[in-house]
Design a protein around this motif. Structure first.
Motif, PDB file in Angstrom:
ATOM      1  N   ALA A  43       0.821  -1.207   0.000  1.00 49.48           N
ATOM      2  CA  ALA A  43       0.000   0.000   0.000  1.00 49.48           C
ATOM      3  C   ALA A  43       0.862   1.267   0.000  1.00 49.48           C
ATOM      4  CB  ALA A  43      -0.937  -0.010   1.207  1.00 49.48           C
ATOM      5  N   GLU A  44       2.016   1.213   0.672  1.00 45.95           N
ATOM      6  CA  GLU A  44       2.886   2.387   0.737  1.00 45.95           C
ATOM      7  C   GLU A  44       3.469   2.756  -0.624  1.00 45.95           C
ATOM      8  OE1 GLU A  44       3.103  -0.260   2.587  1.00 45.95           O
ATOM      9  OE2 GLU A  44       2.445   0.431   4.571  1.00 45.95           O
ATOM     10  N   ASP A  45       3.568   1.780  -1.524  1.00 46.25           N
ATOM     11  CA  ASP A  45       4.149   2.041  -2.854  1.00 46.25           C
ATOM     12  C   ASP A  45       3.223   2.854  -3.747  1.00 46.25           C
ATOM     13  OD1 ASP A  45       6.443   0.531  -2.239  1.00 46.25           O
ATOM     14  OD2 ASP A  45       5.397  -1.329  -2.736  1.00 46.25           O
ATOM     15  N   LEU A  46       1.974   3.031  -3.317  1.00 48.23           N
ATOM     16  CA  LEU A  46       1.030   3.778  -4.149  1.00 48.23           C
ATOM     17  C   LEU A  46       1.421   5.247  -4.272  1.00 48.23           C
ATOM     18  CD1 LEU A  46      -2.318   2.208  -2.910  1.00 48.23           C
ATOM     19  CD2 LEU A  46      -1.251   1.900  -5.142  1.00 48.23           C
ATOM     20  N   ILE A  47       2.212   5.736  -3.348  1.00 48.29           N
ATOM     21  CA  ILE A  47       2.689   7.123  -3.438  1.00 48.29           C
ATOM     22  C   ILE A  47       3.468   7.329  -4.736  1.00 48.29           C
ATOM     23  CG2 ILE A  47       4.167   8.854  -2.347  1.00 48.29           C
ATOM     24  CD1 ILE A  47       3.580   7.537   0.329  1.00 48.29           C
ATOM     25  N   VAL A  48       4.232   6.317  -5.121  1.00 54.59           N
ATOM     26  CA  VAL A  48       5.009   6.377  -6.361  1.00 54.59           C
ATOM     27  C   VAL A  48       4.153   5.978  -7.562  1.00 54.59           C
ATOM     28  CG1 VAL A  48       7.016   5.443  -7.574  1.00 54.59           C
ATOM     29  CG2 VAL A  48       7.141   5.887  -5.110  1.00 54.59           C
ATOM     30  N   LEU A  49       3.323   4.968  -7.391  1.00 56.54           N
ATOM     31  CA  LEU A  49       2.580   4.406  -8.514  1.00 56.54           C
ATOM     32  C   LEU A  49       1.415   5.286  -8.971  1.00 56.54           C
ATOM     33  CD1 LEU A  49       2.438   0.669  -7.367  1.00 56.54           C
ATOM     34  CD2 LEU A  49       3.908   1.653  -9.127  1.00 56.54           C
ATOM     35  N   GLN A  50       0.771   5.984  -8.042  1.00 57.34           N
ATOM     36  CA  GLN A  50      -0.429   6.743  -8.399  1.00 57.34           C
ATOM     37  C   GLN A  50      -0.198   7.782  -9.492  1.00 57.34           C
ATOM     38  OE1 GLN A  50      -2.306   8.818  -5.153  1.00 57.34           O
ATOM     39  NE2 GLN A  50      -4.110   9.367  -6.371  1.00 57.34           N
ATOM     40  N   PRO A  51       0.801   8.653  -9.375  1.00 60.95           N
ATOM     41  CA  PRO A  51       0.982   9.643 -10.455  1.00 60.95           C
ATOM     42  C   PRO A  51       1.458   9.020 -11.767  1.00 60.95           C
ATOM     43  CG  PRO A  51       2.765   9.807  -8.840  1.00 60.95           C
ATOM     44  CD  PRO A  51       1.764   8.870  -8.274  1.00 60.95           C
ATOM     45  N   PHE A  66       0.711   5.981 -13.068  1.00 63.57           N
ATOM     46  CA  PHE A  66      -0.344   5.250 -13.780  1.00 63.57           C
ATOM     47  C   PHE A  66      -1.699   5.931 -13.690  1.00 63.57           C
ATOM     48  CE2 PHE A  66       2.947   2.137 -12.848  1.00 63.57           C
ATOM     49  CZ  PHE A  66       3.060   1.467 -14.042  1.00 63.57           C
ATOM     50  N   LYS A  67      -1.698   7.177 -13.170  1.00 66.90           N
ATOM     51  CA  LYS A  67      -2.924   7.989 -13.111  1.00 66.90           C
ATOM     52  C   LYS A  67      -4.062   7.240 -12.403  1.00 66.90           C
ATOM     53  CE  LYS A  67      -1.870  10.724 -17.228  1.00 66.90           C
ATOM     54  NZ  LYS A  67      -0.481  10.240 -17.329  1.00 66.90           N
ATOM     55  N   MET A  68      -3.731   6.662 -11.250  1.00 72.35           N
ATOM     56  CA  MET A  68      -4.732   5.954 -10.459  1.00 72.35           C
ATOM     57  C   MET A  68      -5.697   6.948  -9.817  1.00 72.35           C
ATOM     58  SD  MET A  68      -2.257   3.222  -8.519  1.00 72.35           S
ATOM     59  CE  MET A  68      -1.380   1.936  -9.398  1.00 72.35           C
ATOM     60  N   HIS A  69      -6.951   6.595  -9.805  1.00 76.37           N
ATOM     61  CA  HIS A  69      -7.956   7.495  -9.245  1.00 76.37           C
ATOM     62  C   HIS A  69      -7.794   7.570  -7.727  1.00 76.37           C
ATOM     63  CE1 HIS A  69     -11.888   9.263  -8.353  1.00 76.37           C
ATOM     64  NE2 HIS A  69     -11.932   9.612  -9.636  1.00 76.37           N
ATOM     65  N   ASP A  70      -8.078   8.749  -7.185  1.00 76.57           N
ATOM     66  CA  ASP A  70      -7.927   8.955  -5.739  1.00 76.57           C
ATOM     67  C   ASP A  70      -8.790   7.999  -4.924  1.00 76.57           C
ATOM     68  OD1 ASP A  70      -6.128  10.964  -6.192  1.00 76.57           O
ATOM     69  OD2 ASP A  70      -7.584  12.595  -6.012  1.00 76.57           O
ATOM     70  N   LEU A  71      -9.998   7.721  -5.405  1.00 68.24           N
ATOM     71  CA  LEU A  71     -10.897   6.829  -4.660  1.00 68.24           C
ATOM     72  C   LEU A  71     -10.356   5.403  -4.622  1.00 68.24           C
ATOM     73  CD1 LEU A  71     -14.396   8.071  -5.915  1.00 68.24           C
ATOM     74  CD2 LEU A  71     -13.298   8.528  -3.705  1.00 68.24           C
ATOM     75  N   ALA A  72      -9.738   4.971  -5.726  1.00 76.48           N
ATOM     76  CA  ALA A  72      -9.163   3.623  -5.755  1.00 76.48           C
ATOM     77  C   ALA A  72      -7.985   3.525  -4.793  1.00 76.48           C
ATOM     78  CB  ALA A  72      -8.727   3.271  -7.177  1.00 76.48           C
ATOM     79  N   VAL A  73      -7.146   4.530  -4.780  1.00 74.42           N
ATOM     80  CA  VAL A  73      -6.001   4.546  -3.868  1.00 74.42           C
ATOM     81  C   VAL A  73      -6.489   4.600  -2.426  1.00 74.42           C
ATOM     82  CG1 VAL A  73      -3.986   5.863  -3.127  1.00 74.42           C
ATOM     83  CG2 VAL A  73      -4.487   5.596  -5.566  1.00 74.42           C
ATOM     84  N   GLU A  74      -7.538   5.373  -2.184  1.00 78.92           N
ATOM     85  CA  GLU A  74      -8.099   5.468  -0.835  1.00 78.92           C
ATOM     86  C   GLU A  74      -8.600   4.108  -0.360  1.00 78.92           C
ATOM     87  OE1 GLU A  74     -11.774   7.751   1.465  1.00 78.92           O
ATOM     88  OE2 GLU A  74     -11.040   8.533  -0.450  1.00 78.92           O
ATOM     89  N   ASN A 118      -6.178  -6.091  -4.133  1.00 76.71           N
ATOM     90  CA  ASN A 118      -6.476  -4.949  -5.007  1.00 76.71           C
ATOM     91  C   ASN A 118      -5.683  -5.091  -6.301  1.00 76.71           C
ATOM     92  OD1 ASN A 118      -7.970  -3.336  -2.855  1.00 76.71           O
ATOM     93  ND2 ASN A 118      -5.974  -3.570  -1.892  1.00 76.71           N
ATOM     94  N   ILE A 119      -6.378  -4.960  -7.419  1.00 81.93           N
ATOM     95  CA  ILE A 119      -5.750  -5.179  -8.720  1.00 81.93           C
ATOM     96  C   ILE A 119      -6.039  -3.992  -9.635  1.00 81.93           C
ATOM     97  CG2 ILE A 119      -5.629  -6.685 -10.736  1.00 81.93           C
ATOM     98  CD1 ILE A 119      -6.666  -8.954  -8.957  1.00 81.93           C
ATOM     99  N   PHE A 120      -4.985  -3.449 -10.204  1.00 81.82           N
ATOM    100  CA  PHE A 120      -5.108  -2.431 -11.261  1.00 81.82           C
ATOM    101  C   PHE A 120      -4.706  -3.104 -12.569  1.00 81.82           C
ATOM    102  CE2 PHE A 120      -4.498  -0.036  -7.390  1.00 81.82           C
ATOM    103  CZ  PHE A 120      -5.349   1.055  -7.516  1.00 81.82           C
ATOM    104  N   LEU A 121      -5.653  -3.172 -13.488  1.00 79.78           N
ATOM    105  CA  LEU A 121      -5.407  -3.857 -14.764  1.00 79.78           C
ATOM    106  C   LEU A 121      -5.337  -2.848 -15.891  1.00 79.78           C
ATOM    107  CD1 LEU A 121      -5.203  -6.554 -16.387  1.00 79.78           C
ATOM    108  CD2 LEU A 121      -7.685  -6.358 -16.721  1.00 79.78           C
TER     109      LEU A 121
END
Length: 311
Positions: A35-43, A45-53, A92-95
């Motif tokens: 979960a901590e790696d999402l800080i790097v991955l979110q911008p 792969f343009k992950m939505h804030d709600l999905a990251v939340e 949790n899976i981002f495809l």
């Protein structure tokens, strides 16, 4: 965070995360993250804030399928049975078209067991890995249901042989977990149905048909847990009947013992009266005669009760 290029089932470690932004010539990227790696991955792969939340939330997540631009966000619950306790852990899976990102907070066994399957089947597409991973998750429910069934059978045998108060706590606890699992399977089935029926451009049309088999397996598991719920209700009734029968058995023994001692009490009371003309009262062997008669009478009554199957 582990980054791998999966090409025909062969894993190649990747050190630079930026490489994954560009589709490879062959294969796909699998990013196994915390979960901590999402800080790097979110911008990236343009992950939505709600999905990251949802990935970061400490609350139990409901299985879901959310469609965003360029990728899907899928939540499914992996099941685990440890030390007689059942746990659900969110996977949790981002495809994306050329990548799949798995995000977990705890270790999930399916992420380990899927690796040799990817190699054996020479998997080369991210959606194919999604299918295999989902299939493993649902199959694991069958393994847990088998263990629950064995637990119910063992508990039933113990209750019928020798019911104890601790058995009631086990019955209530196991029944609560079964109801909880059945409730949790409802949203999971909905997600699997969407993966099978919904028009999803990131999943190959021919592969999408295979999700029907996973959905049908999830329905079977749900029906199995429904059967378990009925079995637990029957087991509780068996426990109550066993306790009642045991109480009746104890009362029967107490009644028989009381009945045996009634004539003996009469004899001792008779000889305890303040009269001088009682038989054998002044005989030097009178106490032996009276004691012997009471022993013979008690043994005779015990024999008679056993013969009548009252004891």
């Amino acid at each position: 965070m582990k980054i791998r290029l999966v090409n025909n089932g062969v894993f190649t470690p990747i050190d630079d995360i930026d490489v994954t932004l560009t589709p490879p010539e062959q294969g796909f990227y699998w990013i196994d993250a915390d979960a901590e790696d999402l800080i790097v991955l979110q911008p990236l792969f343009k992950m939505h804030d709600l999905a990251v939340e949802d990935c970061l939330s400490d609350e139990e997540q409901r299985p879901k399928l959310e469609i965003y631009e360029g990728h899907y966000f899928i939540v499914i619950n992996s099941i685990r049975f440890d030390d007689e306790e059942i746990f659900l852990r969110a996977l949790n899976i981002f495809l994306g078209k050329h990548y799949i990102i798995t995000v977990t907070k705890q270790k999930i066994s399916e992420l380990r067991t899927v690796k040799p399957i990817l190699w054996e089947q020479e998997v080369n597409e991210a959606d194919r890995m999604l299918y295999l991973l989902t299939d493993l998750v649902v199959d694991n429910y069958f393994n847990v249901s088998d263990r629950i069934e064995a637990k119910i059978e063992s508990l039933e045998e113990e209750v019928l042989m020798n019911a104890k108060k601790t058995h009631l706590n086990e019955i209530i606890s196991l029944r609560s977990e079964i109801l909880w699992l059945k409730k949790a399977l409802g949203p999971q089935k909905e997600v699997l149905l969407l993966l099978y029926r919904k028009d999803l451009r990131l999943i190959d049309e021919n592969l999408q048909k295979y999700f029907q088999d996973i959905y049908e397996n999830a329905v079977k598991v749900s029906e199995t847990f429904e059967t378990f719920r009925d079995l637990m209700s029957n087991l509780r009734e068996s426990y109550q009947s066993s306790i009642a029968n045991r109480a009746n058995e104890i009362m029967r023994i107490f009644t028989a013992v009381t009945t045996i001692f009634m004539p003996l009490t009469f004899i001792t009371g008779f000889y305890g009266m303040n009269f001088d003309s009682i038989p054998f009262l002044h005989d030097k062997h009178g106490s032996l005669y009276a004691s012997g008669f009471m022993i013979v009478l008690g043994l005779f009554m015990l024999y008679w009760f056993r013969k009548k199957d009252w004891l």
